[in-house]
Design an enzyme around this catalytic site. Structure first.
Site, PDB file in Angstrom:
ATOM      1  N   GLU A  95      39.059  52.608  44.897  1.00  0.00           N
ATOM      2  CA  GLU A  95      40.325  52.387  44.206  1.00  0.00           C
ATOM      3  C   GLU A  95      40.100  52.061  42.732  1.00  0.00           C
ATOM      4  O   GLU A  95      39.113  51.432  42.366  1.00  0.00           O
ATOM      5  CB  GLU A  95      41.049  51.192  44.832  1.00  0.00           C
ATOM      6  N   CYS A 108      41.097  49.648  35.324  1.00  0.00           N
ATOM      7  CA  CYS A 108      40.086  48.851  36.009  1.00  0.00           C
ATOM      8  C   CYS A 108      39.299  49.764  36.950  1.00  0.00           C
ATOM      9  O   CYS A 108      39.868  50.336  37.882  1.00  0.00           O
ATOM     10  CB  CYS A 108      40.820  47.734  36.766  1.00  0.00           C
ATOM     11  N   CYS A 115      30.898  45.775  48.434  1.00  0.00           N
ATOM     12  CA  CYS A 115      30.108  44.889  47.584  1.00  0.00           C
ATOM     13  C   CYS A 115      29.202  44.041  48.465  1.00  0.00           C
ATOM     14  O   CYS A 115      29.573  43.656  49.571  1.00  0.00           O
ATOM     15  CB  CYS A 115      31.040  43.981  46.775  1.00  0.00           C
ATOM     16  N   CYS A 119      31.351  37.115  47.931  1.00  0.00           N
ATOM     17  CA  CYS A 119      32.144  36.021  47.356  1.00  0.00           C
ATOM     18  C   CYS A 119      33.280  35.720  48.344  1.00  0.00           C
ATOM     19  O   CYS A 119      33.958  36.634  48.806  1.00  0.00           O
ATOM     20  CB  CYS A 119      32.729  36.418  46.001  1.00  0.00           C
ATOM     21  N   CYS A 122      37.039  36.995  47.761  1.00  0.00           N
ATOM     22  CA  CYS A 122      37.302  38.364  47.311  1.00  0.00           C
ATOM     23  C   CYS A 122      37.434  39.334  48.482  1.00  0.00           C
ATOM     24  O   CYS A 122      36.593  39.338  49.390  1.00  0.00           O
ATOM     25  CB  CYS A 122      36.166  38.810  46.383  1.00  0.00           C
ATOM     26  N   CYS A 336      43.324  41.189  40.888  1.00  0.00           N
ATOM     27  CA  CYS A 336      41.890  40.901  40.919  1.00  0.00           C
ATOM     28  C   CYS A 336      41.500  40.460  42.317  1.00  0.00           C
ATOM     29  O   CYS A 336      42.149  39.597  42.902  1.00  0.00           O
ATOM     30  CB  CYS A 336      41.538  39.741  40.002  1.00  0.00           C
TER      31      CYS A 336
HETATM   32  N1  SAH Z   1      31.778  41.681  40.756  1.00  0.00           N
HETATM   33  C1  SAH Z   1      32.228  41.596  39.403  1.00  0.00           C
HETATM   34  C2  SAH Z   1      33.357  42.535  39.124  1.00  0.00           C
HETATM   35  C3  SAH Z   1      34.624  42.242  39.886  1.00  0.00           C
HETATM   36  S1  SAH Z   1      35.701  41.586  38.745  1.00  0.00           S
HETATM   37  C4  SAH Z   1      32.559  40.155  39.068  1.00  0.00           C
HETATM   38  O1  SAH Z   1      32.555  39.318  39.963  1.00  0.00           O
HETATM   39  O2  SAH Z   1      32.758  39.838  37.902  1.00  0.00           O
HETATM   40  C5  SAH Z   1      36.869  40.847  39.697  1.00  0.00           C
HETATM   41  C6  SAH Z   1      37.315  39.520  39.087  1.00  0.00           C
HETATM   42  O3  SAH Z   1      38.357  39.035  39.915  1.00  0.00           O
HETATM   43  C7  SAH Z   1      36.216  38.485  39.103  1.00  0.00           C
HETATM   44  O4  SAH Z   1      36.310  37.634  37.993  1.00  0.00           O
HETATM   45  C8  SAH Z   1      36.512  37.694  40.364  1.00  0.00           C
HETATM   46  O5  SAH Z   1      36.025  36.383  40.281  1.00  0.00           O
HETATM   47  C9  SAH Z   1      38.022  37.762  40.397  1.00  0.00           C
HETATM   48  N2  SAH Z   1      38.588  37.675  41.745  1.00  0.00           N
HETATM   49  C10 SAH Z   1      38.019  38.032  42.904  1.00  0.00           C
HETATM   50  N3  SAH Z   1      38.863  37.798  43.938  1.00  0.00           N
HETATM   51  C11 SAH Z   1      39.989  37.287  43.403  1.00  0.00           C
HETATM   52  C12 SAH Z   1      41.229  36.874  43.946  1.00  0.00           C
HETATM   53  N4  SAH Z   1      41.485  36.977  45.241  1.00  0.00           N
HETATM   54  N5  SAH Z   1      42.168  36.413  43.092  1.00  0.00           N
HETATM   55  C13 SAH Z   1      41.944  36.366  41.758  1.00  0.00           C
HETATM   56  N6  SAH Z   1      40.799  36.782  41.197  1.00  0.00           N
HETATM   57  C14 SAH Z   1      39.824  37.215  42.002  1.00  0.00           C
END
Ligand code: SAH
Length: 344
Positions: A95, A108, A115, A119, A122, A336
């Site tokens: 996506e 984006c 991944c 985390c 996420c 995000c």
């Molecule tokens: N793996 C990379 C790229 C993904 S960016 C990274 O971690 O930077 C995605 C961004 O969204 C990251 O800053 C992550 O911390 C944030 N993110 C992940 N899950 C989220 C959620 N459920 N709500 C808000 N932000 C989130």
């Protein structure tokens, strides 16, 4: 159209020169081809009308143009966010998200299918790691989407599915293709690569003087707390991450953005805000971007408005700029951390 042929999209100018040389075609043809692919964004071999017929016939027999197939687009109710679903040549689904904000149109991009980082907050993590995207598959998200919309994409963020720095080579190659002034011509500072904190690659990025913008997902204020939500912290300790971040800003003399996903009763206390100020105090050129958590079906919640407000108020005394980002497109799971696809 399903094909197992290698795609032309994703080839650098040098790669195209090699194809020309192998076919006894003068290498200036590679520039013309590069122009067709990345500047004119053509979809058909017949469009290469200034190239020798034999070269076109050869290209048609050996290559396809696009590595991705468009599956569908989904619009958020506000129409400000669109989510695009693509299929890779291996059949995996990925996506990309397009966000419209007045004159700013941000795309984006995904860098991996799934991944590996796990985390806890996420949605992409729940898919596990499936595969790395190729430079072509990364750039093609841009090319296919820019053909479907009648606007200019002004900014690119590598913040979709995956950890860009665990697919470092392909990500950097794709970023250079997006930047190349003879092709897509996206300015260095309009391309942001976000990492969860792979220190060795932050160091490499610094050493190789890459000019793209860098963002680091911090999300915690103590090593223990961060480790609990971002297992990458086990091998990439918070102090070392901050040290690498500081060196990056000093050596590159550019601004670094820290992202901080705000999670209810996890990292949203006033003490967290104070610790953030201390942790980032010494990093002269940094900004902090607070992202109130977008709900996925996990165990976390977004803090109440009043809690978010007190957290932000505490940060007012920080010596660095602090912003809050309300993710767009959460109604279509395009915010995000909400990107996840299943094959079903
Ligand atoms: N793996 C990379 C790229 C993904 S960016 C990274 O971690 O930077 C995605 C961004 O969204 C990251 O800053 C992550 O911390 C944030 N993110 C992940 N899950 C989220 C959620 N459920 N709500 C808000 N932000 C989130």
């Amino acid at each position: 159209m399903k094909t197992d042929k290698t795609s032309l999209i994703g080839k650098s100018l040098e790669g195209l020169v090699k194809i020309c040389e192998d076919n006894d075609v003068k290498s200036f043809r590679a520039k013309q081809l590069f122009n067709w692919l990345y500047r004119n964004k053509v979809n058909d071999f017949d469009a290469f009308n200034n190239l020798p017929k034999e070269l076109i016939t050869f290209l048609r027999s050996e290559y396809c143009i696009h590595p991705l197939t468009f599956v569908r687009a989904t619009k958020s109710t506000s129409e400000l966010t669109n989510k695009f679903l693509f299929k890779t040549q291996s059949g995996a689904l990925i996506e990309s998200v397009l966000m419209n904000d007045d004159d700013r149109v941000t795309l984006c991009l995904s860098t991996q299918v799934g991944c590996a980082l796990d985390c806890k907050f996420c949605a992409t993590a729940k898919m596990g790691f499936k595969e790395n995207l190729t430079p072509g598959e990364i750039v093609d998200q841009y090319l296919m989407i820019s053909q479907k919309i009648n606007k200019q994409i002004t900014n690119i963020v590598f913040m979709g599915m995956g950890e860009p720095f665990l697919n470092y080579r392909n990500v950097i190659k794709s970023a250079h293709l997006l930047h190349n002034p003879n092709g897509i011509n996206m300015g260095y500072k309009r391309i942001t690569i976000s990492t969860a904190g792979v220190i060795s690659k932050i160091e490499k990025f610094t050493k190789e003087k890459e000019k793209f913008k860098l963002a680091i997902s911090l999300n915690g204020t103590t090593n223990e707390q961060r480790k609990a939500i971002m297992p990458i912290t086990k091998k990439n300790a918070l102090v070392d991450l901050l040290d690498a971040s500081k060196k990056y800003t000093e050596q590159s003399n550019t601004w670094l953005t820290f992202e901080y996903v705000l999670l209810k009763e996890c990292n949203d206390s006033i003490e967290d805000a104070s610790r953030l100020i201390k942790l980032l105090y010494d990093i002269k050129k940094c900004k902090l971007n607070v992202i109130p958590y977008n709900e996925t079906d996990g165990e976390f919640q977004r803090p109440d408005q009043s809690k978010i407000h007190s957290f932000m108020s505490k940060l007012r005394s920080a010596p660095f700029p602090v912003t809050i980002r309300w993710s767009k497109g959460t109604d279509i799971d395009a915010g995000c951390g909400q990107l996840a696809v299943s094959d079903s």
